[in-house]
Design a protein around this motif. Structure first.
Motif, mmCIF file in Angstrom:
data_model
loop_
_atom_site.group_PDB
_atom_site.id
_atom_site.type_symbol
_atom_site.label_atom_id
_atom_site.label_comp_id
_atom_site.label_asym_id
_atom_site.label_seq_id
_atom_site.Cartn_x
_atom_site.Cartn_y
_atom_site.Cartn_z
ATOM 1 N N GLU A 1 -3.923 -52.316 -10.310
ATOM 2 C CA GLU A 1 -5.141 -53.111 -10.312
ATOM 3 C C GLU A 1 -6.291 -52.294 -10.873
ATOM 4 N N LEU A 2 -7.313 -53.005 -11.343
ATOM 5 C CA LEU A 2 -8.509 -52.367 -11.864
ATOM 6 C C LEU A 2 -9.575 -52.329 -10.785
ATOM 7 N N SER A 3 -10.352 -51.272 -10.781
ATOM 8 C CA SER A 3 -11.451 -51.158 -9.832
ATOM 9 C C SER A 3 -12.756 -51.482 -10.536
ATOM 10 N N GLY A 4 -13.768 -51.827 -9.764
ATOM 11 C CA GLY A 4 -15.031 -52.257 -10.327
ATOM 12 C C GLY A 4 -15.797 -51.180 -11.057
ATOM 13 N N ASP A 5 -15.407 -49.918 -10.895
ATOM 14 C CA ASP A 5 -16.145 -48.824 -11.543
ATOM 15 C C ASP A 5 -15.509 -48.375 -12.851
ATOM 16 N N THR B 1 -13.403 -52.524 -20.248
ATOM 17 C CA THR B 1 -12.641 -51.873 -21.309
ATOM 18 C C THR B 1 -12.060 -50.546 -20.829
ATOM 19 N N ASN B 2 -12.869 -49.757 -20.105
ATOM 20 C CA ASN B 2 -12.374 -48.487 -19.570
ATOM 21 C C ASN B 2 -11.224 -48.719 -18.598
ATOM 22 N N GLY B 3 -11.393 -49.739 -17.719
ATOM 23 C CA GLY B 3 -10.348 -50.017 -16.736
ATOM 24 C C GLY B 3 -9.037 -50.394 -17.394
ATOM 25 N N LEU B 4 -9.092 -51.261 -18.417
ATOM 26 C CA LEU B 4 -7.877 -51.647 -19.124
ATOM 27 C C LEU B 4 -7.260 -50.453 -19.849
ATOM 28 N N GLY B 5 -8.112 -49.581 -20.399
ATOM 29 C CA GLY B 5 -7.587 -48.387 -21.053
ATOM 30 C C GLY B 5 -6.894 -47.457 -20.081
ATOM 31 N N ASN B 6 -7.467 -47.300 -18.882
ATOM 32 C CA ASN B 6 -6.844 -46.447 -17.868
ATOM 33 C C ASN B 6 -5.534 -47.056 -17.374
ATOM 34 N N ALA B 7 -5.510 -48.392 -17.211
ATOM 35 C CA ALA B 7 -4.270 -49.052 -16.797
ATOM 36 C C ALA B 7 -3.192 -48.885 -17.865
ATOM 37 N N THR B 8 -3.593 -48.977 -19.140
ATOM 38 C CA THR B 8 -2.634 -48.770 -20.229
ATOM 39 C C THR B 8 -2.070 -47.354 -20.186
ATOM 40 N N GLY B 9 -2.935 -46.378 -19.898
ATOM 41 C CA GLY B 9 -2.468 -44.999 -19.790
ATOM 42 C C GLY B 9 -1.424 -44.836 -18.700
ATOM 43 N N ILE B 10 -1.639 -45.528 -17.563
ATOM 44 C CA ILE B 10 -0.656 -45.472 -16.474
ATOM 45 C C ILE B 10 0.676 -46.053 -16.929
ATOM 46 N N ARG C 1 -0.321 -56.549 -10.224
ATOM 47 C CA ARG C 1 -1.319 -57.450 -9.658
ATOM 48 C C ARG C 1 -2.693 -57.023 -10.132
ATOM 49 N N LEU C 2 -3.314 -57.870 -10.945
ATOM 50 C CA LEU C 2 -4.692 -57.644 -11.334
ATOM 51 C C LEU C 2 -5.546 -58.375 -10.312
ATOM 52 N N GLY C 3 -6.219 -57.622 -9.452
ATOM 53 C CA GLY C 3 -6.913 -58.184 -8.310
ATOM 54 C C GLY C 3 -8.234 -58.832 -8.633
ATOM 55 N N ALA C 4 -8.969 -59.110 -7.579
ATOM 56 C CA ALA C 4 -10.247 -59.791 -7.735
ATOM 57 C C ALA C 4 -11.221 -58.983 -8.580
ATOM 58 N N ALA C 5 -11.112 -57.667 -8.506
ATOM 59 C CA ALA C 5 -12.022 -56.832 -9.305
ATOM 60 C C ALA C 5 -11.843 -57.103 -10.790
ATOM 61 N N THR C 6 -10.582 -57.330 -11.244
ATOM 62 C CA THR C 6 -10.328 -57.608 -12.646
ATOM 63 C C THR C 6 -10.971 -58.920 -13.072
ATOM 64 N N SER C 7 -10.763 -59.962 -12.271
ATOM 65 C CA SER C 7 -11.341 -61.262 -12.597
ATOM 66 C C SER C 7 -12.859 -61.190 -12.655
ATOM 67 N N GLU C 8 -13.432 -60.446 -11.724
ATOM 68 C CA GLU C 8 -14.886 -60.328 -11.693
ATOM 69 C C GLU C 8 -15.403 -59.618 -12.942
ATOM 70 N N LEU C 9 -14.705 -58.557 -13.364
ATOM 71 C CA LEU C 9 -15.135 -57.835 -14.561
ATOM 72 C C LEU C 9 -15.042 -58.715 -15.800
ATOM 73 N N ARG C 10 -13.975 -59.528 -15.900
ATOM 74 C CA ARG C 10 -13.847 -60.402 -17.054
ATOM 75 C C ARG C 10 -14.965 -61.444 -17.071
ATOM 76 N N ALA C 11 -15.283 -61.972 -15.883
ATOM 77 C CA ALA C 11 -16.365 -62.952 -15.802
ATOM 78 C C ALA C 11 -17.692 -62.315 -16.213
#
Length: 349
Positions: free
Chosen positions: A294-298, A269-278, A225-235
């Motif tokens: 999910e990705l966090s806003g930080d 980009t950092n969030g997606l990289g960390n998710a890929t690492g997981i 589940r890519l939450g609201a934080a992910t959508s917000e970062l993409r926007a």
């Protein structure tokens, strides 16, 4: 000896530039079309598949969030795998068709298409190879890109820039055989003359193949589940492209303002990289089940996993540590032979 042509796509109003160089290998390309790097996405990626077509489909599916248009309108090509990872190049089908049409009108028949930055030497760890064309072209350990001259220093981060001559590097890539390991975007034309309905079925089949590859390679995956934080970062990332320093108004410190404007994109980009690492670590941990990602806003990533014993997390921990990532584990609900753990992953300070 075999002669290989390097044909450089011209800018509007310019003539074609074609350079011929000798190559000992008879299996190399005869005509390489070199296209502007700002039209091509490049990423080093782990692409799993039982066949090359499945690997390309899986890579394209994973890179879809970074594309400017629908994934089915793009083509992905993969280079030779190195330590389980490939250099992936993605470009739109319409761009590739336009490049080939322009080349044929100039009397050229390319059998290989590469972005200009791919012809730079592969950099060592911690370095970025830089060359000057119309834009600055950059090859990094994780991919490559082209950008305006005043932007590249911000985009390479802590990498050490090493300046090289573009045409000499391109010729050396041909003569040394380095191009043999690079992805060929000409693969986009090898789809035959299928009718539109057949092409639609082929696209659906490719998507299904990608789903099967991911499912078979990651049996521990139940939901992502890519939450609201992910959508917000993409926007926010899209807004940066439209609004950063518009019309050069109110510029006081351009570099500082650009860095501030790019922050959401860098966090995404950092969030997606960390998710890929997981996900890569979970692939090495067959007894760990993922229930949420999910990705966090930080710029971090959070996951919920379940195991029978905490020691089963060790392969995941080791993989994250090998990537230089910092992970924090928070125990959740538990019952006999079932532990729930919340995992937070971020870049190490």
């Amino acid at each position: 000896m075999k002669t290989v042509q390097l044909a450089f796509m011209p800018r509007d109003g310019e003539d074609w530039r074609v350079v011929s160089c000798a190559r000992a290998s008879v299996r190399s390309a005869r005509c390489i079309l070199v296209v502007p790097g700002h039209h091509v996405l490049a990423r080093e990626i782990a692409a799993m598949g039982a066949t090359p077509a499945q690997s390309r489909a899986a890579a394209l599916a994973s890179l879809a969030p970074e594309l400017a248009g629908p994934a089915e309108q793009h083509i992905c090509s993969l280079g030779t795998a190195r330590v389980g990872r490939h250099l992936a190049l993605v470009a739109s089908r319409s761009s590739i068709d336009a490049w080939l049409e322009a080349a044929r009108k100039a009397g050229l028949e390319p059998d290989f298409i590469l972005p200009d930055f791919a012809l730079l030497p592969a950099p060592a760890a911690g370095e970025a190879r830089i060359a000057q064309r119309d834009d600055v072209i950059v090859r990094t350990p994780s991919g490559g890109f082209a950008c305006q001259p005043d932007l590249f220093s911000s985009l390479i981060g802590s990498l050490h820039p090493v300046q090289v001559d573009f045409e000499l590097s391109a010729i050396d890539a041909v003569r040394s055989g380095a191009i043999d390991d690079l992805p060929n975007l000409k693969i986009a034309t090898r789809r035959g003359g299928a009718a539109p309905a057949s092409r639609g079925l082929a696209i659906a089949a490719s998507a299904a193949a990608a789903a099967l590859v991911v499912a078979s390679a990651t049996p521990w995956l139940t939901t992502i589940r890519l939450g609201a934080a992910t959508s917000e970062l993409r926007a926010q990332s899209s807004a940066v492209a439209r609004e950063a320093l518009p019309n050069a108004k109110q510029i006081v410190d351009p570099l500082a303002q650009l860095r501030e404007a790019m922050l959401p994109q860098l966090q995404a980009t950092n969030g997606l990289g960390n998710a890929t690492g997981i996900l890569e670590g979970l692939a090495k941990s067959p007894n760990v089940q993922l229930s949420r990602l999910e990705l966090s806003g930080d710029g971090g990533a959070r996951a919920s996993v379940s195991v029978a014993d905490a020691s089963q997390l060790q392969p995941l921990r080791d993989h994250l540590a090998s990537l230089g990532l910092r992970s924090t584990e928070t125990p959740g609900a538990s019952r006999p032979n079932h532990l729930t753990i919340d995992l937070s992953v971020s870049n190490a300070p």
